[in-house]
Scaffold this motif. Structure first.
Motif, PDB file in Angstrom:
ATOM      1  N   SER A 530      47.745  35.928  58.818  1.00  0.00           N
ATOM      2  CA  SER A 530      47.607  36.945  57.843  1.00  0.00           C
ATOM      3  C   SER A 530      48.832  37.650  57.567  1.00  0.00           C
ATOM      4  N   LYS A 531      49.829  37.678  58.677  1.00  0.00           N
ATOM      5  CA  LYS A 531      50.988  38.354  58.657  1.00  0.00           C
ATOM      6  C   LYS A 531      52.094  37.520  57.770  1.00  0.00           C
ATOM      7  N   ARG A 532      51.935  36.343  57.862  1.00  0.00           N
ATOM      8  CA  ARG A 532      52.642  35.429  57.022  1.00  0.00           C
ATOM      9  C   ARG A 532      52.114  35.463  55.599  1.00  0.00           C
ATOM     10  N   LEU A 533      50.785  35.629  55.346  1.00  0.00           N
ATOM     11  CA  LEU A 533      50.252  35.617  53.840  1.00  0.00           C
ATOM     12  C   LEU A 533      50.814  37.092  53.185  1.00  0.00           C
ATOM     13  N   TYR A 534      50.779  38.090  54.114  1.00  0.00           N
ATOM     14  CA  TYR A 534      51.128  39.335  53.625  1.00  0.00           C
ATOM     15  C   TYR A 534      52.471  39.376  53.292  1.00  0.00           C
ATOM     16  N   ILE A 574      62.019  40.256  55.456  1.00  0.00           N
ATOM     17  CA  ILE A 574      60.967  39.613  55.313  1.00  0.00           C
ATOM     18  C   ILE A 574      60.953  38.416  54.429  1.00  0.00           C
ATOM     19  N   LYS A 575      61.436  38.779  53.244  1.00  0.00           N
ATOM     20  CA  LYS A 575      61.616  37.817  52.199  1.00  0.00           C
ATOM     21  C   LYS A 575      62.864  36.560  52.934  1.00  0.00           C
ATOM     22  N   GLU A 576      63.755  36.829  53.501  1.00  0.00           N
ATOM     23  CA  GLU A 576      64.674  35.971  54.144  1.00  0.00           C
ATOM     24  C   GLU A 576      64.420  35.345  55.417  1.00  0.00           C
ATOM     25  N   GLU A 577      63.881  36.064  56.158  1.00  0.00           N
ATOM     26  CA  GLU A 577      63.712  35.668  57.714  1.00  0.00           C
ATOM     27  C   GLU A 577      62.287  35.336  57.982  1.00  0.00           C
ATOM     28  N   ILE A 578      61.165  35.329  57.157  1.00  0.00           N
ATOM     29  CA  ILE A 578      60.037  35.117  57.473  1.00  0.00           C
ATOM     30  C   ILE A 578      59.303  34.188  56.465  1.00  0.00           C
ATOM     31  N   VAL A 579      59.524  34.567  55.422  1.00  0.00           N
ATOM     32  CA  VAL A 579      58.683  33.824  54.159  1.00  0.00           C
ATOM     33  C   VAL A 579      59.032  32.385  54.354  1.00  0.00           C
ATOM     34  N   VAL A 593      59.721  38.332  65.643  1.00  0.00           N
ATOM     35  CA  VAL A 593      58.742  38.600  66.544  1.00  0.00           C
ATOM     36  C   VAL A 593      58.184  40.030  66.793  1.00  0.00           C
ATOM     37  N   ALA A 594      59.090  40.805  66.634  1.00  0.00           N
ATOM     38  CA  ALA A 594      58.834  42.407  67.102  1.00  0.00           C
ATOM     39  C   ALA A 594      58.256  42.783  65.826  1.00  0.00           C
ATOM     40  N   LEU A 595      58.517  42.554  64.653  1.00  0.00           N
ATOM     41  CA  LEU A 595      58.282  43.032  63.338  1.00  0.00           C
ATOM     42  C   LEU A 595      56.536  42.679  62.999  1.00  0.00           C
ATOM     43  N   LEU A 596      56.461  41.257  63.218  1.00  0.00           N
ATOM     44  CA  LEU A 596      55.309  40.544  62.946  1.00  0.00           C
ATOM     45  C   LEU A 596      53.879  41.381  63.098  1.00  0.00           C
ATOM     46  N   PRO A 597      53.576  41.770  64.359  1.00  0.00           N
ATOM     47  CA  PRO A 597      52.383  42.422  64.569  1.00  0.00           C
ATOM     48  C   PRO A 597      52.405  43.929  63.851  1.00  0.00           C
ATOM     49  N   GLU A 598      53.358  44.448  63.365  1.00  0.00           N
ATOM     50  CA  GLU A 598      53.269  45.701  62.545  1.00  0.00           C
ATOM     51  C   GLU A 598      52.995  45.483  61.102  1.00  0.00           C
ATOM     52  N   LEU A 599      53.257  44.200  60.664  1.00  0.00           N
ATOM     53  CA  LEU A 599      52.930  43.868  59.123  1.00  0.00           C
ATOM     54  C   LEU A 599      51.794  43.826  58.983  1.00  0.00           C
ATOM     55  N   GLY A 600      51.354  44.203  57.641  1.00  0.00           N
ATOM     56  CA  GLY A 600      49.954  44.083  57.057  1.00  0.00           C
ATOM     57  C   GLY A 600      48.854  44.892  57.568  1.00  0.00           C
ATOM     58  N   SER A 601      47.810  44.435  57.842  1.00  0.00           N
ATOM     59  CA  SER A 601      46.620  45.408  58.184  1.00  0.00           C
ATOM     60  C   SER A 601      46.389  45.547  59.852  1.00  0.00           C
ATOM     61  N   ASP A 602      45.547  46.104  60.110  1.00  0.00           N
ATOM     62  CA  ASP A 602      45.268  46.219  61.583  1.00  0.00           C
ATOM     63  C   ASP A 602      44.725  44.965  62.161  1.00  0.00           C
ATOM     64  N   GLN A 603      43.928  44.399  61.272  1.00  0.00           N
ATOM     65  CA  GLN A 603      43.505  42.806  61.755  1.00  0.00           C
ATOM     66  C   GLN A 603      43.866  41.951  60.427  1.00  0.00           C
ATOM     67  N   ILE A 604      43.067  41.217  60.047  1.00  0.00           N
ATOM     68  CA  ILE A 604      43.464  40.145  58.982  1.00  0.00           C
ATOM     69  C   ILE A 604      43.058  40.208  57.659  1.00  0.00           C
ATOM     70  N   SER A 701      48.959  19.444  58.517  1.00  0.00           N
ATOM     71  CA  SER A 701      49.328  18.302  58.758  1.00  0.00           C
ATOM     72  C   SER A 701      50.747  17.993  57.717  1.00  0.00           C
ATOM     73  N   GLU A 702      50.811  18.867  56.645  1.00  0.00           N
ATOM     74  CA  GLU A 702      52.115  18.831  55.955  1.00  0.00           C
ATOM     75  C   GLU A 702      52.585  20.093  55.781  1.00  0.00           C
ATOM     76  N   GLY A 703      52.217  20.901  56.999  1.00  0.00           N
ATOM     77  CA  GLY A 703      53.296  22.247  57.030  1.00  0.00           C
ATOM     78  C   GLY A 703      52.483  23.341  56.656  1.00  0.00           C
ATOM     79  N   ASN A 704      53.218  24.382  56.164  1.00  0.00           N
ATOM     80  CA  ASN A 704      52.552  25.870  55.691  1.00  0.00           C
ATOM     81  C   ASN A 704      52.093  25.558  54.552  1.00  0.00           C
TER      82      ASN A 704
END
Ligand SMILES: Cc1ncc(COP(=O)(O)O)c(C=O)c1O
Length: 731
Positions: A530-534, A574-579, A593-604, A701-704
C-alpha cells in the motif's frame, strides 16, 4: 454443604465437556504454516491442483460418510433410475443451468486480481474455501448446538482465538486478567455493531431496572442494602443511589450484580431472571424504563467519529435510540476522531444528564483506514469517570481487527524462507500505540470476512467481559429444557446461521496463524504494498500533464508542518528513491525504510482525488472535479453501462465523498483548498479509494505490478480529462 447443580449449571458443564472433547481432536498445538504461496489459489489459479485435491478430499469424505453411516439403510437412487430418460433429462438440465450460471459468474468482480484496488476484500484463503466447502455439504446450522454439534464448538474456538488475538483474557482461572472474554461469529460487521450497541443499551439500564425491582418486589427487598461502587469510586447502596449514579456504573460492576444478589442475599437467579422480565428495557422498552428514572435524566446518546460506518446510525434507529442520538464527532485532518471535540460532547452530556451508552473508536475507517486515538479515548473516560460519567467503549475493528496479528510474536518455530521478496511492514508508532490499548475496549467488532480473507458471511463480535452476552440472549442463557439446545446461537440478533462460516474461519486460523508468521505476514506485506502504491500514485502527474492528483493522506513532511522546500524534497525522494526501485533496493536504503511506515494511511486504504487543467489552468469548480472523478470511477469499476464486464475493465477502484455534514466544513474546505478548488460553496468533494489487500502486488513472477496500474490509471485519467475538457469547450 455442596449445593446440587442447577439444570443451568449442568448444561453449562456438559457443553464445556463436549467443547473440550471436540477441541482436543480439532486443535492440534503447534499447527500453522509459513508459506504464503500455499495460502491462496493465486491470481492465475496457480494452485488449481491443490484446490482440486482439497475439494476432492472434502467431497470423498462427505460421500463416504453418507455411505458408511446407517449401513443397512436402503438407497433411493438406483442404477435403473439413472437410465430413465427423465433422470437423464434432469441431469442435462442441471448441467446446462450450471453452465449458464458459471458463464454469468464471469461477470463478477475479480477480487483476486492485481488490478483489484477497490473495496476491502481480496481472494479468500484456500483453507477457508476448503473448510467452507467441506462443511457446507453437512449444512450445519449454528443457531442451536443440536443442529451443529461440531461447528458450534468451532465457533467457540474461533471466538476464543479472536479474543486472544485482541488481547482479551480467555482463561477461566486467571483472576488477575479479569473476567473471561467471549466472542462469536455474526453474519457481518453491521450486525456485530448492532449487537454491541444492543448490549450497551441493555447494560446501561440494567441497574435502573434492578433498583426498581428491589424497591417494588417483596422477594427482592432485602437486597436494597447491596453495596455498589459508583463511577467515581464512592460506595453506596443500590437503594440510595440516584438514577445518574446507576446509569454510570462500570461494565463489570453491572455484570456482577446478579451473582452478588445470589451470593450475598441468597436470591435465586431463576427467580431474579423471572422478576427482571417485567423490568428490563429488553422487555418494557424505553417508555417502561423511563418511569423509573429521576426527572433530571435526559434521553441517552452515543458518540462516534463522523467517519463511522453507517451501521452505527442504522443500529441506533433499529434499537429505538434514534439515529439522531448518535453524536458524530468531527474528525481531525487525518480523519481520526478529534479528542477535544469528544471531550466537549462528553462534558455536555455530563452537564445535561444525558446518559452516554457508548463511545465508538473506529480502528480502521471504511474510507480512509484511519485509526481513532483509542489510547486517548480510554484516558478521557478515566477523567470523566472521576466526575461520575461512565460509558462503554467499543472498538469498531470490523476492518482493522486482524491487523493485530502484525504485532503478535509467533508461538512456534517459524521458517524465514522467502521464495519471492515482499518485506512485511509493521504499523507506524501511532497506530501501534492504539492497538496496544485495544484490549481495554469493552467490546470489539472484528470481521473474518474482511482482513481475515474468509468467505462471506463471517463478521465477529468479542466482549471483554463475556457475561455481557447474556444481556442480548433472548432464551435464558444456559437453561436447558431438553429440546432446543441453548448455544452460541442464542446470543445476538441472528437465527439460523452457517456453521460453514465458523469452519472456514477455524480452518484458516489453523493453517495461517493469528500472529506475525501468518495473518501478520499477509497484512504486513499488504502494508508495504500500500505504501508503494501510494508513492506511485501521488507522483504520477508530471508538471505539464493536464491533471493533478491530491492524496487525502498528506506527505509526512506536510503532516509535520514542514515548509514547501522540505515537502518538495520528500516528494522527490519518494519519486526517485522509492517508486522506481525494487523491493530489495528499498529495504537496503535506511532513509526509505524509515519513511515507508509514515507514508499513506494508518492501514492499507488510500484516498485521493484528481483535478484537471484547462489550457494549463487548474480547475476551481467542485462540480466539474466531481464529474471527472465520477467518470474515472465509472471507467474503473463494474458500473452499469459501458463497462459492464471485467474483460473490459483494466483496473478497479471505488469512490465516496467528503461532505460538510459528516466531516465538517473546515475539513472539507481544507481538502478543497489542497485541490485548488474554490471554497465559496458547500458542495461535497468526490474521493477515489483503493484498498490493497494483495500481498503479492510488488513481487509477481515478473516483478512489481504497480507500474502497470499506474499506466492504466494515467491513461484513464487522460482520456476522461480530454472528454470533460472537450465537452466543456463545446458547451
Ligand atoms: C469500520 C467498519 N465497520 C463496520 C462495517 C460493516 O461491515 P459489513 O459490511 O460486514 O456489515 C464496515 C464495512 O465496511 C466497516 O468498514
Amino acid at each position: 454443604m455442596k449445593q446440587p447443580l442447577t439444570s443451568q449449571q449442568r448444561f453449562a458443564r456438559n457443553l464445556t465437556q463436549q467443547h473440550e472433547e471436540i477441541l482436543s481432536k480439532l486443535k492440534v498445538k503447534g499447527t500453522g504454516s509459513d508459506d504464503l504461496a500455499g495460502w491462496f489459489l493465486g491470481p492465475k489459479a496457480e494452485n488449481t491442483q491443490l484446490l482440486q485435491e482439497l475439494i476432492r478430499q472434502a467431497l470423498d469424505n462427505h460421500c463416504n460418510d453418507r455411505k458408511n453411516l446407517y449401513p443397512n439403510d436402503p438407497v433411493y437412487v438406483t442404477e435403473e433410475m439413472k437410465q430413465t430418460p427423465e433422470y437423464q433429462q434432469t441431469v442435462k438440465i442441471l448441467k446446462d443451468k450450471l453452465d449458464v450460471l458459471l458463464e454469468q459468474l464471469k461477470g463478477s468482480v475479480p477480487f483476486w486480481s492485481y488490478r483489484w484496488q477497490s473495496h476491502m476484500n481480496w481472494d479468500t484463503t484456500l483453507p477457508s474455501m476448503a473448510g467452507y466447502f467441506g462443511t457446507m455439504l453437512y449444512n450445519p446450522n449454528n443457531v442451536a448446538a443440536e443442529a451443529s454439534p461440531v461447528t458450534t464448538v468451532l465457533e467457540m474456538i474461533v471466538g476464543d482465538e479472536l479474543c486472544k488475538m485482541l488481547g482479551y483474557n480467555i482463561s477461566e482461572e486467571s483472576q488477575t486478567q479479569g473476567p473471561k472474554a467471549w466472542g462469536h461469529i455474526t453474519c457481518d460487521g453491521s450486525i456485530a455493531n448492532n449487537e454491541a450497541m444492543w448490549a450497551a443499551r441493555n447494560l446501561k439500564y440494567y441497574s435502573i431496572s434492578l433498583a426498581a425491582a428491589i424497591k417494588n418486589e417483596p422477594l427482592l427487598q432485602k437486597a436494597g442494602a447491596l453495596k455498589i461502587s459508583l463511577a467515581n469510586g464512592t460506595v453506596t447502596t443500590i437503594s440510595q443511589a440516584s438514577s445518574w449514579d446507576l446509569l454510570n456504573l462500570s461494565v463489570d460492576e453491572v455484570l456482577s450484580l446478579p451473582d452478588r444478589l445470589n451470593s450475598e442475599f441468597h436470591i435465586n437467579l431463576d427467580l431474579l431472571n423471572d422478576i427482571m422480565e417485567n423490568y428490563s428495557i429488553q422487555n418494557i422498552g424505553f417508555d417502561g424504563v423511563n418511569k423509573y428514572l429521576d426527572s433530571d435524566i435526559k434521553s441517552p446518546v452515543l458518540m462516534a467519529a463522523s467517519t463511522c460506518h453507517y451501521s452505527w446510525p442504522k443500529s441506533a434507529a433499529v434499537l429505538g435510540i434514534g439515529a439522531n442520538s448518535l453524536i458524530k464527532v468531527y474528525v481531525d485532518e487525518n480523519a481520526r476522531l478529534h479528542i477535544g471535540r469528544l471531550k466537549e460532547e462528553l462534558q455536555n452530556a455530563l452537564d445535561n444528564r444525558m446518559p452516554v451508552l457508548m463511545v465508538v473508536a473506529v480502528i480502521g475507517t471504511t474510507e480512509e483506514s484511519a485509526v481513532d486515538p483509542l489510547k486517548d479515548i480510554i484516558q478521557v473516560r478515566e477523567e470523566f469517570r472521576k466526575q461520575g460519567l461512565n460509558f462503554v467503549i467499543h472498538s469498531d475493528a470490523a476492518w482493522g481487527g486482524y491487523f493485530t496479528a502484525i504485532l503478535r510474536q509467533p508461538e512456534r518455530q517459524v521458517s524465514n524462507r522467502f521464495v519471492l521478496y515482499t518485506p512485511t511492514l509493521t504499523m507506524n508508532a501511532y497506530v501501534t500505540e492504539q492497538y496496544a490499548h485495544i484490549h481495554q475496549s469493552d467490546s470489539i467488532t472484528i470481521d473474518p470476512h474482511k482482513a481475515g480473507y474468509i468467505p462471506y458471511p463471517a463478521g465477529g463480535l468479542c466482549y471483554k467481559n463475556g457475561a455481557m452476552r447474556n444481556l442480548v440472549a433472548f432464551a435464558a442463557p444456559v437453561v436447558y429444557h431438553g429440546g432446543v439446545d441453548p448455544t452460541v446461537g442464542i446470543y445476538g440478533l441472528e437465527g439460523s446461521k452457517p456453521g460453514a462460516a465458523a469452519a472456514a474461519a477455524y480452518m484458516s486460523h489453523q493453517v495461517i496463524p493469528l500472529d506475525q508468521s501468518g495473518y501478520g505476514q499477509i497484512l504486513g506485506k499488504c502494508l508495504f504494498n500500500s505504501k508503494r502504491l501510494y508513492s506511485a500514485f501521488i507522483t504520477m502527474a508530471e508538471p505539464d500533464d493536464p491533471f493533478t492528483i491530491v492524496p487525502f493522506q498528506r506527505l509526512p513532511a506536510e503532516k509535520n508542518g514542514e515548509g514547501p522546500d522540505k515537502i518538495k524534497q520528500q516528494y522527490e525522494f519518494i519519486k526517485e528513491e522509492i517508486v522506481p526501485k525494487t523491493n530489495e533496493e528499498i529495504m537496503a536504503d535506511p532513509q526509505a525504510v524509515a519513511l515507508l511506515p509514515e507514508l499513506g494511511s494508518d492501514q492499507i486504504i488510500i484516498t485521493y482525488t484528481f483535478n484537471f487543467k484547462e489550457n494549463g489552468v487548474l480547475n476551481k469548480s467542485v462540480d466539474k472535479l466531481n464529474e471527472l472523478n465520477l467518470n474515472i470511477f465509472q471507467a474503473l469499476s463494474l458500473s452499469p453501462g459501458e463497462h459492464d464486464h471485467p474483460s473490459k475493465t483494466p483496473m478497479y477502484l471505488t469512490q465516496s465523498q467528503f461532505d460538510n455534514e459528516s466531516y465538517g466544513k473546515s475539513f472539507v474546505d481544507d481538502y478543497k483548498k489542497r485541490l485548488g478548488l474554490s471554497i465559496d460553496n458547500d458542495e461535497p468533494v468526490n474521493i477515489l479509494i483503493s484498498t490493497t489487500m494483495n500481498p503479492w502486488l510488488t513481487d509477481t513472477s515478473e516483478g512489481n505490478f504497480i507500474p502497470e496500474l499506474v499506466k492504466v490509471l494515467r491513461q484513464t485519467v487522460l482520456e476522461q480529462v480530454e472528454k470533460l475538457v472537450g465537452a466543456l469547450e463545446e458547451a
